[in-house]
Motif scaffolding. Structure first.
Motif, mmCIF file in Angstrom:
data_model
loop_
_atom_site.group_PDB
_atom_site.id
_atom_site.type_symbol
_atom_site.label_atom_id
_atom_site.label_comp_id
_atom_site.label_asym_id
_atom_site.label_seq_id
_atom_site.Cartn_x
_atom_site.Cartn_y
_atom_site.Cartn_z
ATOM 1 N N ASN A 93 0.839 -1.199 0.000
ATOM 2 C CA ASN A 93 0.000 0.000 0.000
ATOM 3 C C ASN A 93 0.875 1.251 0.000
ATOM 4 O O ASN A 93 0.585 2.212 -0.702
ATOM 5 N N ARG A 96 2.438 1.604 -3.475
ATOM 6 C CA ARG A 96 1.484 2.041 -4.498
ATOM 7 C C ARG A 96 1.098 3.496 -4.335
ATOM 8 O O ARG A 96 0.639 4.133 -5.286
ATOM 9 N N THR A 97 1.252 4.023 -3.115
ATOM 10 C CA THR A 97 1.007 5.447 -2.902
ATOM 11 C C THR A 97 1.925 6.279 -3.795
ATOM 12 O O THR A 97 1.591 7.396 -4.168
ATOM 13 N N MET A 99 3.069 5.232 -6.789
ATOM 14 C CA MET A 99 2.886 4.914 -8.205
ATOM 15 C C MET A 99 1.418 5.123 -8.537
ATOM 16 O O MET A 99 0.562 4.759 -7.745
ATOM 17 N N GLY A 100 1.144 5.670 -9.711
ATOM 18 C CA GLY A 100 -0.254 5.760 -10.127
ATOM 19 C C GLY A 100 -0.487 4.806 -11.275
ATOM 20 O O GLY A 100 0.449 4.457 -11.995
ATOM 21 N N LEU A 108 -13.308 4.576 -12.823
ATOM 22 C CA LEU A 108 -13.681 5.580 -11.822
ATOM 23 C C LEU A 108 -14.686 4.957 -10.867
ATOM 24 O O LEU A 108 -15.346 3.978 -11.200
ATOM 25 N N PHE A 109 -14.801 5.522 -9.668
ATOM 26 C CA PHE A 109 -15.777 5.023 -8.707
ATOM 27 C C PHE A 109 -17.130 5.664 -9.018
ATOM 28 O O PHE A 109 -17.299 6.873 -8.838
ATOM 29 N N LEU A 120 -10.701 10.861 -2.308
ATOM 30 C CA LEU A 120 -10.760 9.649 -1.471
ATOM 31 C C LEU A 120 -9.379 9.214 -0.985
ATOM 32 O O LEU A 120 -9.135 9.114 0.220
ATOM 33 N N ALA A 121 -8.469 8.990 -1.934
ATOM 34 C CA ALA A 121 -7.146 8.497 -1.529
ATOM 35 C C ALA A 121 -6.341 9.595 -0.833
ATOM 36 O O ALA A 121 -5.534 9.313 0.055
ATOM 37 N N LYS A 124 -7.823 9.333 2.721
ATOM 38 C CA LYS A 124 -7.710 8.059 3.433
ATOM 39 C C LYS A 124 -6.315 7.465 3.375
ATOM 40 O O LYS A 124 -5.954 6.654 4.208
ATOM 41 N N VAL A 125 -5.523 7.840 2.364
ATOM 42 C CA VAL A 125 -4.179 7.272 2.264
ATOM 43 C C VAL A 125 -3.133 8.291 2.712
ATOM 44 O O VAL A 125 -2.275 8.002 3.531
ATOM 45 N N ARG A 169 -6.848 11.793 -10.961
ATOM 46 C CA ARG A 169 -6.896 11.020 -9.711
ATOM 47 C C ARG A 169 -5.521 10.431 -9.398
ATOM 48 O O ARG A 169 -5.070 10.456 -8.254
ATOM 49 N N ALA A 170 -4.871 9.925 -10.450
ATOM 50 C CA ALA A 170 -3.537 9.357 -10.238
ATOM 51 C C ALA A 170 -2.520 10.459 -9.942
ATOM 52 O O ALA A 170 -1.693 10.334 -9.032
ATOM 53 N N MET A 173 -1.989 12.187 -6.333
ATOM 54 C CA MET A 173 -1.186 11.535 -5.296
ATOM 55 C C MET A 173 0.282 11.939 -5.387
ATOM 56 O O MET A 173 1.097 11.523 -4.578
ATOM 57 N N GLN B 249 -12.885 -2.344 -9.955
ATOM 58 C CA GLN B 249 -13.072 -1.316 -8.927
ATOM 59 C C GLN B 249 -12.088 -1.527 -7.783
ATOM 60 O O GLN B 249 -11.499 -0.579 -7.264
ATOM 61 N N ARG B 254 -6.970 -0.277 -4.994
ATOM 62 C CA ARG B 254 -5.658 -0.733 -4.511
ATOM 63 C C ARG B 254 -4.542 0.026 -5.218
ATOM 64 O O ARG B 254 -3.513 0.330 -4.617
ATOM 65 N N GLY B 255 -4.759 0.329 -6.494
ATOM 66 C CA GLY B 255 -3.754 1.053 -7.259
ATOM 67 C C GLY B 255 -3.477 2.444 -6.699
ATOM 68 O O GLY B 255 -2.422 3.024 -6.928
ATOM 69 N N LEU B 256 -4.445 2.987 -5.960
ATOM 70 C CA LEU B 256 -4.261 4.308 -5.351
ATOM 71 C C LEU B 256 -3.584 4.209 -3.985
ATOM 72 O O LEU B 256 -3.357 5.217 -3.331
ATOM 73 N N GLY B 257 -3.328 2.987 -3.535
ATOM 74 C CA GLY B 257 -2.674 2.817 -2.244
ATOM 75 C C GLY B 257 -3.624 2.523 -1.110
ATOM 76 O O GLY B 257 -3.205 2.402 0.042
ATOM 77 N N LEU B 258 -4.927 2.420 -1.415
ATOM 78 C CA LEU B 258 -5.875 2.045 -0.360
ATOM 79 C C LEU B 258 -5.655 0.578 0.005
ATOM 80 O O LEU B 258 -5.382 -0.253 -0.858
ATOM 81 N N GLN B 262 -9.848 -0.830 3.469
ATOM 82 C CA GLN B 262 -10.253 0.526 3.062
ATOM 83 C C GLN B 262 -10.993 0.487 1.725
ATOM 84 O O GLN B 262 -12.007 1.156 1.548
ATOM 85 N N GLN B 271 -21.052 0.636 -3.073
ATOM 86 C CA GLN B 271 -21.734 0.298 -4.327
ATOM 87 C C GLN B 271 -22.586 -0.947 -4.169
ATOM 88 O O GLN B 271 -23.688 -1.032 -4.700
#
Ligand code: ATP
Ligand code: MG
Lengths: 260, 357
Positions: A93, A96-97, A99-100, A108-109, A120-121, A124-125, A169-170, A173, B249, B254-258, B262, B271
């Motif tokens: 985790n 990955r913070t 790397m995007g 997208l969410f 979000l990230a 939360k991250v 979004r990427a 970070m 999703q 996970r790719g964002l580091g969550l 989380q 969702q």
């Protein structure tokens, strides 16, 4: 250790001297009986734009996903700023913070607005305060030309706009590296240009990128290094213009003549 | 009929079809009228005789008016059905065809209702009204029924509330990639899904509370049993909901580091929850009715649920009107909920379309 001090410790902090940002050594990937990656070695230094091209099913996406360990290599090692991140003790985790990754299908969410997708990230991250997160997210949206769409949901955006939100979004970070997996393949030809323009600007700003693409014009003009893959191996690599104008391998020649 | 018919000029067929067009409207009108006569007539007769007293109800059921209404409505309906079914195939337009079919179906409903009631009122109507429609005896028990309805809702509401929370937690275990984590939860879910709720209720109350001396009222035991049972069912609902969210999703998160949890909490579950709201509401409707099983535990006067109020009223007065009233009570609670489920489903569907999912 305080968070401020932590910020200088791996995987944060600068790339140590004499070490590439990313190094892949002897990467093999098996899906069951399917041998998808057959020994990949690759180095990537900061500020470079690595373009990966190749036939469909040659393992480009798998390779990209191995770099941020969304896919775990069956054997071989992935080094990030000098440390092996295939080591089970590494907190992925955290890695990955830094790397995007941007996907072909945007991902997208859908339950969050464009702004919410980005904050979000951050919240939360990176544990940013909400106001600061929103401020940075707005700045990133402006950066990709979508400031006025901050409060739209993904379903209300065009494909090109969604992909630009995904890039924002990427970027938000502030990663050391961004991975792009055929980010224009799902777009109408008219929308491809707006996304490529954003990526081109990122490259000119010195962003380190790995770009899997079928856009040969982009590969040639924007890439600093080009890799051609076929059946899980790197067949040929080098300076993009050199590879395009003077391919050495028969397979490269055949591929290029089929796409150009 | 192997004989090949002589070929008609198309124009003639068209003219023939054009002629039958008004029949569609006619059958629709007659069918509608028939159903209106039957339903309206019944209402009219009861309005005239009154339903407060059982002898008036019996008189209404045996009246000449009702007989006439049912016969004429039934006959009209049969006529509309015959006309509609006979002509809908050769209607020239989609609209007239739909009219003919509507008339036939409405007429059929009127005929069936009319005939069934005609047959029914040949029986002993005095006895029927006395036993099933003696509302005079119910009215004084109004408070007890209201209290019963409240208890039913509290039991079902509490059971659903704790059950859904439990189910959400369990569902996260059921999708673990580690068999050791999945196995115990699967055992739990299968035990509760594979045995009757009545058995669980009995084991928890008679076994735990009375047998082992755990200090627990029948009411508490019931809420516990309903929660555990709902937990097992809603875990499966949540699991299906979570698994219906595209894998990409999770990868994007996970790719964002969550972290995994989380990503679940902020991306997947929000969702999934939207998708499982309708099935969970349906579970709730089922639970409302299943709370009637509490009758087997023996409840204090104030704890009685809708069903117990009805059945104890029956034993006390030997009158099935108490069951009828209890049934009406359930409908008052469940019908609006069922409507709500339909409405929510529609809303969510249009929302999801809007969200491009
Ligand atoms: N999760 C998986 N499980 C099993 N097989 C997989 C999985 N992911 C990819 N593959 C297989 O691995 C091979 C390489 O896939 P990959 O997606 O890396 O190709 P690609 O070069 O990105 O192709 P494209 O240009 O079509 O995107 C394909 O044969 C694919 O079917
Ligand atoms: Mg791919």
């Amino acid at each position: 250790m305080s968070r401020a001090a932590n910020a200088l410790v791996w995987p944060a902090g600068p790339v140590p001297a004499g070490v590439p940002l990313i190094r892949l050594t002897a990467i093999h990937k098996w899906f069951g009986n399917l041998h998808v990656l057959k020994g990949i070695d690759l180095d990537l230094s900061p500020g470079h734009v690595l373009v990966v091209i190749g036939t469909s099913g040659s393992g480009k996406s798998t390779l990209l996903r191995c770099i941020d360990m969304l896919e775990e290599p069956t054997s071989g090692h992935v080094w990030f700023k000098g440390r092996d991140i295939t080591d089970v003790r590494v907190n992925l985790n955290d890695v990955r913070t830094h790397m995007g990754i941007v996907f072909q299908a945007f991902n997208l969410f859908p339950h969050k607005t464009a702004l919410g997708n980005i904050t979000l990230a951050l919240e939360k991250v990176l544990h940013m305060p909400r106001d600061q997160a929103r401020e940075r997210a707005m700045a990133e949206l402006e950066h990709v030309g979508l400031g006025q769409k901050a409060h739209s949901h993904p379903g209300q955006l065009s494909g090109g706009q969604q992909q630009r939100v995904a890039i924002a979004r990427a970027l938000a970070m502030r990663p050391d590296l961004i991975l792009f997996d055929e980010v224009t393949s799902a777009l109408d030809p008219k929308l491809v240009a707006e996304v490529l323009a954003v990526m081109q600007r990122l490259a000119s700003e010195g962003t380190t990128m790995v770009v899997v693409t079928h856009e040969m014009g982009f590969a040639r003009e924007v890439g600093t290094h080009l890799v051609f893959m076929d059946e899980g191996v790197i067949v040929e690599q080098g300076e993009p213009k050199a590879v395009f104008d003077n391919p050495q391998d028969e397979r490269t020649r055949r591929f290029l003549s089929s796409v150009l | 009929m192997n004989r090949i018919p002589a070929p008609h000029p198309i124009r003639e067929i068209a003219a023939l079809r054009e002629k039958s067009r008004p029949l569609g409207v006619v059958s629709a009108a007659v069918g509608g009228l028939a159903l209106a006569v039957v339903l309206g007539g019944i209402t009219f007769v009861f309005a005239k005789y009154g339903i407060r007293r059982e002898d008036r109800i019996a008189a209404a059921l045996q009246s000449r008016e009702l007989f006439t209404i049912l016969v004429s409505g039934g006959l009209l309906g049969a006529g509309a059905a015959a006309l509609g079914f006979g002509t809908y195939r050769r209607m020239p337009t989609r609209v007239s065809r739909e009219e003919a079919i509507a008339g036939a179906v409405l007429g059929l409903q009127a005929a069936i209702c009319g005939l069934a009631l005609l047959w029914f009122i040949q029986g002993d109507m005095e006895r029927f009204a006395r036993n099933f429609l003696s509302f005079e005896q119910i009215v004084p028990q109004y408070g007890a029924f209201l209290n019963g309805a409240r208890n039913t809702l509290v039991l079902a509401g509490a059971g659903e509330f704790f059950g859904v929370i439990l189910g959400l937690v369990l569902s996260v275990f059921t999708i673990s990639k580690r068999a050791a984590v999945r196995a115990p939860v699967r055992v739990y879910i299968n035990l509760f899904r594979g045995t009757p709720l009545l058995l669980q209720l009995s084991l928890i109350y008679f076994g735990l509370a009375l047998g082992l001396g755990v200090n627990m009222s029948a009411y508490t035991a019931a809420i516990l049993a309903f929660s555990l049972n709902t937990g097992a069912y809603s875990a499966e609902v949540f699991r299906a909901g979570i698994q219906s969210i595209e894998r990409s999703q999770m990868e994007a998160a996970r790719g964002l580091g969550l972290g995994y949890m989380q990503s679940m909490r902020y991306v997947i579950v929000p969702q999934a929850v939207r998708r499982v709201i309708p099935p969970l509401m349906n579970e709730f409707v089922i639970l409302i009715k299943d709370t009637s099983l509490i009758a087997f535990l023996g409840l204090s006067y104030a704890q009685r649920d809708l069903f117990t109020v009805g059945s104890q009223g029956y034993s006390q007065f030997f009158n099935a009107t108490f069951y009828v009233a209890s049934g009406l009570g359930y409908l008052v609670v469940t019908l609006p909920l069922i409507r709500l489920v339909t409405w929510v489903e529609k809303r969510l569907r249009s929302d999801l379309v809007g969200a491009g999912v």
